[in-house]
Write a protein that holds these residues in place. Structure first.
Motif, short mmCIF file in Angstrom:
data_model
loop_
_atom_site.label_atom_id
_atom_site.label_comp_id
_atom_site.label_asym_id
_atom_site.label_seq_id
_atom_site.Cartn_x
_atom_site.Cartn_y
_atom_site.Cartn_z
N GLU A 1 0.89 -0.95 0.43
CA GLU A 1 -0.06 -0.19 0.01
C GLU A 1 0.84 1.03 0.18
OE1 GLU A 1 -2.55 -0.51 3.29
OE2 GLU A 1 -3.55 -1.88 2.51
N ARG A 2 2.19 0.92 0.87
CA ARG A 2 2.93 2.04 0.84
C ARG A 2 3.60 2.69 -0.38
NH1 ARG A 2 7.29 1.17 4.56
NH2 ARG A 2 5.69 1.42 6.11
N MET A 3 4.15 1.13 -1.24
CA MET A 3 4.74 1.69 -2.55
C MET A 3 3.41 2.18 -3.79
SD MET A 3 7.45 0.90 -2.71
CE MET A 3 8.22 0.86 -3.99
N GLU A 4 1.59 1.61 -3.64
CA GLU A 4 1.41 2.24 -4.43
C GLU A 4 1.04 4.02 -3.82
OE1 GLU A 4 -2.11 -0.95 -3.87
OE2 GLU A 4 -1.06 -2.16 -4.98
N LYS A 5 0.86 4.41 -2.37
CA LYS A 5 0.63 5.68 -2.36
C LYS A 5 1.92 6.46 -3.28
CE LYS A 5 -2.18 4.96 1.23
NZ LYS A 5 -2.48 5.30 3.60
N GLU A 6 2.79 5.48 -3.31
CA GLU A 6 4.24 6.92 -3.10
C GLU A 6 4.19 6.28 -4.48
OE1 GLU A 6 8.91 6.26 -3.31
OE2 GLU A 6 7.54 5.56 -1.55
N LYS A 7 3.82 5.72 -5.99
CA LYS A 7 3.79 5.84 -7.14
C LYS A 7 2.60 6.38 -7.21
CE LYS A 7 2.94 2.11 -10.78
NZ LYS A 7 3.04 0.56 -11.07
N GLU A 8 1.45 6.45 -6.89
CA GLU A 8 0.70 7.76 -7.43
C GLU A 8 1.04 9.05 -7.31
OE1 GLU A 8 -3.04 9.01 -8.97
OE2 GLU A 8 -2.16 6.68 -9.33
N GLN A 9 1.68 9.46 -6.21
CA GLN A 9 2.03 10.52 -5.76
C GLN A 9 3.23 11.28 -7.02
OE1 GLN A 9 3.43 10.40 -1.57
NE2 GLN A 9 2.29 11.03 -0.69
N ARG A 10 4.03 10.08 -7.40
CA ARG A 10 4.89 10.13 -8.33
C ARG A 10 4.08 10.49 -9.54
NH1 ARG A 10 9.50 5.68 -7.30
NH2 ARG A 10 10.31 6.79 -5.44
N ARG A 11 3.31 9.84 -10.34
CA ARG A 11 2.30 9.84 -10.92
C ARG A 11 2.01 11.15 -11.12
NH1 ARG A 11 -1.56 5.72 -10.92
NH2 ARG A 11 0.41 4.52 -12.04
N GLN A 12 0.44 11.42 -10.07
CA GLN A 12 0.59 12.72 -9.87
C GLN A 12 1.58 14.25 -10.15
OE1 GLN A 12 -0.99 13.40 -6.48
NE2 GLN A 12 -2.98 11.79 -6.95
#
Length: 61
Positions: free
Chosen positions: A45-56
């Motif tokens: 979940e932490r990795m997915e949040k970080e990936k979403e932040q990078r995408r944004q």
């Protein structure tokens, strides 16, 4: 040639102790497996949040 009663009691104690050791080991292994799975899910979940932040951040540039 009969054995004294205390010998039977000792043998019964040994088998009971072995059974309890095996039972406890299985319970500990199950708890450890549950903990590992829980921590793995938190990591994912932490990795997915970080990936979403990078995408944004990439979209806003």
């Amino acid at each position: 040639m009969s054995l004294p009663i205390w010998v039977y009691v000792v043998i019964l104690g040994i088998f009971t102790s072995a059974f309890m050791a095996i039972k406890t080991a299985r319970a500990d292994k199950e708890l450890e497996t549950e903990w590992i799975e829980k921590e793995g899910q938190v990591y994912i979940e932490r990795m997915e949040k970080e990936k979403e932040q990078r995408r944004q951040v990439g979209e806003s540039e």
